[in-house]
Structure formats: structure tokens, C-alpha cells
Scaffold this active site. Structure first.
Site, PDB file in Angstrom:
ATOM      1  N   ALA A  63       0.869  -1.175   0.000  1.00 25.68           N
ATOM      2  CA  ALA A  63       0.000   0.000   0.000  1.00 25.68           C
ATOM      3  C   ALA A  63       0.910   1.229   0.000  1.00 25.68           C
ATOM      4  O   ALA A  63       2.069   1.156   0.430  1.00 25.68           O
ATOM      5  CB  ALA A  63      -0.891  -0.026   1.233  1.00 25.68           C
ATOM      6  N   GLY A 108       0.698  -4.903   0.990  1.00 26.10           N
ATOM      7  CA  GLY A 108      -0.470  -5.018   0.122  1.00 26.10           C
ATOM      8  C   GLY A 108      -0.202  -5.814  -1.145  1.00 26.10           C
ATOM      9  O   GLY A 108      -1.135  -6.359  -1.752  1.00 26.10           O
ATOM     10  N   GLU A 111      -0.536  -9.315  -0.106  1.00 24.65           N
ATOM     11  CA  GLU A 111      -1.962  -9.499   0.216  1.00 24.65           C
ATOM     12  C   GLU A 111      -2.819  -9.624  -1.045  1.00 24.65           C
ATOM     13  O   GLU A 111      -3.718 -10.455  -1.101  1.00 24.65           O
ATOM     14  CB  GLU A 111      -2.435  -8.319   1.079  1.00 24.65           C
ATOM     15  CG  GLU A 111      -1.834  -8.379   2.483  1.00 24.65           C
ATOM     16  CD  GLU A 111      -2.034  -7.102   3.295  1.00 24.65           C
ATOM     17  OE1 GLU A 111      -1.804  -6.005   2.752  1.00 24.65           O
ATOM     18  OE2 GLU A 111      -2.416  -7.202   4.470  1.00 24.65           O
ATOM     19  N   GLU A 131       4.730  -4.686   7.594  1.00 24.84           N
ATOM     20  CA  GLU A 131       3.978  -3.589   8.224  1.00 24.84           C
ATOM     21  C   GLU A 131       4.399  -3.255   9.645  1.00 24.84           C
ATOM     22  O   GLU A 131       4.433  -2.080  10.018  1.00 24.84           O
ATOM     23  CB  GLU A 131       2.470  -3.903   8.199  1.00 24.84           C
ATOM     24  CG  GLU A 131       1.825  -3.786   6.830  1.00 24.84           C
ATOM     25  CD  GLU A 131       1.881  -5.068   6.015  1.00 24.84           C
ATOM     26  OE1 GLU A 131       2.634  -6.002   6.396  1.00 24.84           O
ATOM     27  OE2 GLU A 131       1.178  -5.147   5.002  1.00 24.84           O
TER      28      GLU A 131
END
Ligand code: CAA
Length: 258
Positions: A63, A108, A111, A131
Site C-alpha cells: 500500500a 499489500g 496481500e 507492516e
């Protein structure tokens, strides 16, 4: 679209996340475009999707950290929901999705690959959920899907330690199905997509639904899910043609998705 490219080659649709200067990091605009791209897929013609990243260095590097850096608690939660909603749409998309992971698949990126049905990667791929090193938890499904795919112990080790792994380890722990030299990755993805696309679409889609929905249910409920989706294939053109071809010792003429 600016950040997501889509190309249909016969029965295979190729989605490319195209934000190479930021290693294809997912900001809100990329997520919105991904959502719109999925909505626009021709589900009559397309029988398998491939998701990849632009360039030869990164699939998706996570992200967008710049966008997240100043979010409030409320905005953070909303950003998590935005990613989760798109990834869930991908995971439950009626058509199978192959992630062709061409480099970094971090945060992300790891993910989104786990929201796909099948993951294959290039030798330079790196996976991880970094993260906690940024002061946050994984937020687009990583705490849930990584444990389901590689097991709780390995997922906790990777997430708590923010430990990245290379392609060979990802293969060893079952995070990816196969590893290829980078130049062979897309041909391999397209070959696999072509094999899937040749089979009866209703049966493939119902298999995806049965596997996904069954995994979230207890066995008694799961086998009922399967029975209904199995039953749903009957009386279709493709079931009749598939079985007639077997009994008449000939090749299937065509599966028509009906
Ligand atoms: N968000 C925003 N920009 C990113 C990014 C990210 N996740 N990852 C890379 N970029 C940008 C860099 O800022 C850089 O931009 P500039 O050229 O404008 O400075 C550009 O992409 C190239 O990156 P690097 O110069 O860092 O390239 P590198 O080869 O030295 O390193 C890397 C590559 C190891 C992947 C490194 O970029 C990196 O560690 N990126 C962040 C990975 C990460 O922590 N991802 C998780 C994000 S959090 C998350 O995803 C939360 C969630 O679950 C929802």
C-alpha cells in the site's frame, strides 16, 4: 485508465498494475481503477484472469506509504476497508485469477496475490508483510489470508518479524505454486490460463465457489455447498457435451459457457 491496464487475449484477461515509478504501490486511485477494471471484465468471453505488475522489478511493493503516513485512526480503518473490499471482489470474482508475481510482493502486494486463486512468481520475487516495521498491522487481509495459506506459525513468524522471504522459500512453504526465470513468467501464466480456459466455464467457476465457500464452513455445511454447485452443472450444454464426448470417444467440440 492511468494506473491499471487491461487487455483481453482470447479467453484470457490480463490486468497489469501500472505505477512503475512507485514500484506499483497501491494508492486509492490504483484501488479505484482496479475495482472498475474488475467490473468491466467481459464475463461471457473471459475464462481466466492474470494479475501482474508493470516492469521487471516489482509486482506490488505494498500500500502507498506516502498516502498512509498522515491518516487518522478513522481514515486508516477506511483505507483498510477500501483495500479489503477490492481484494474480496477479486477473491470472490467468478472467474479464476492467476497472480503472476514479477518481483516485490510486499505488504499489500503479498496481500493482493493471496486474494488470487493461484500464485506463480519469478526468481527475483520477494514476499513479506513488513507492516509492523512501519508501526501498523497488515491491513488488506494479510493477517487472515497468510495464516490460511502457509499456516499460523509461519504467518506469525513472517508478520511479527517483518521478515521477507525469497521465491525459493515462498515455493517451499506453499505460498507460490511455481517459480520461473522472469522472462518465462508471463508465458507460463498464459499457458496455465489457457489450460483453465479450455475447461467448462460453469464447472470451473462452480469449483472456485465450492472451494472458497467450503473453506469458510464446517465439513457438514461444506459438502452441502459442493452438492448444490455440483448439481448446478447438470442440464447445462457443457455437461451434456463433456459427457457425450467421453461416451462417444471423441474430443469435446466446444464448451459454450451455458
Ligand atoms: N509506497 C509508496 N511508495 C513506494 C512504496 C510503497 N509501498 N514502495 C516503493 N515506493 C517508491 C519509493 O518511495 C521510491 O520512490 P522515489 O523514487 O520517488 O523515492 C520508488 O518506489 C522506488 O523505491 P526504492 O527507491 O525504495 O527502491 P529500492 O529498490 O531501493 O527498494 C523496496 C525496493 C525494498 C521494495 C523498497 O521500496 C521498500 O521497502 N518499499 C516499501 C515496502 C513496504 O514496506 N511495503 C508495505 C507497505 S504497508 C502496507 O502494504 C499496508 C497494508 O497491508 C495495507
Amino acid at each position: 485508465m492511468e494506473f491499471v491496464l487491461y487487455e483481453q487475449r482470447g479467453a484470457v484477461g490480463i490486468i497489469t498494475i501500472n505505477r512503475e515509478k512507485a514500484l506499483n504501490a497501491l494508492n486509492s486511485a490504483v484501488l479505484d481503477e482496479l475495482d472498475k477494471t474488475l467490473d468491466a471484465v467481459n464475463q461471457e468471453e473471459v475464462r481466466c484472469l492474470i494479475l501482474t505488475g508493470a516492469g521487471q522489478k516489482s509486482f506490488v511493493a505494498g500500500a502507498d506509504i506516502g498516502e498512509m503516513s498522515s491518516l487518522t485512526k478513522k481514515e486508516g480503518e477506511a483505507f483498510g476497508k477500501k483495500g479489503n473490499d477490492v481484494f474480496r471482489k477479486l477473491e470472490t470474482f467468478p472467474i479464476p485469477v492467476i497472480a503472476a508475481i514479477n518481483g516485490f510482493a510486499l505488504g499489500g502486494g503479498c496481500e493482493i496475490s493471496m486474494s488470487c486463486d493461484i500464485r506463480i512468481c519469478s526468481e527475483n520475487a520477494v514476499f513479506g508483510q513488513p507492516e509492523v516495521g512501519l508501526g501498523i498491522t497488515p491491513g488488506f487481509g494479510g493477517t487472515q489470508r497468510l495464516a490460511r495459506i502457509v499456516g499460523v506459525g509461519k504467518a506469525k513468524e513472517m508478520i511479527y518479524g517483518a521478515r521477507n522471504i525469497k521465491a525459493d522459500e515462498a515455493y517451499r512453504i506453499g505460498l507460490v505454486n511455481n517459480v520461473y526465470p522472469i522472462e518465462e513468467l508471463m508465458p507460463a501464466a498464459e499457458k496455465l490460463a489457457g489450460i483453465i480456459a479450455k475447461n467448462a466455464p460453469i464447472a470451473v467457476r462452480n469449483s472456485k465457489k465450492a472451494i472458497n465457500e467450503g473453506l469458510d464452513a464446517g465439513m457438514d455445511e461444506a459438502i452441502v455447498i459442493e452438492e448444490k454447485l455440483f448439481g448446478d452443472c447438470f442440464e447445462s450444454h457443457d455437461q451434456k457435451e463433456g459427457m457425450a464426448a467421453f461416451m462417444e470417444k471423441r474430443k469435446v467440440e466446444a464448451f459454450l459457457n451455458k
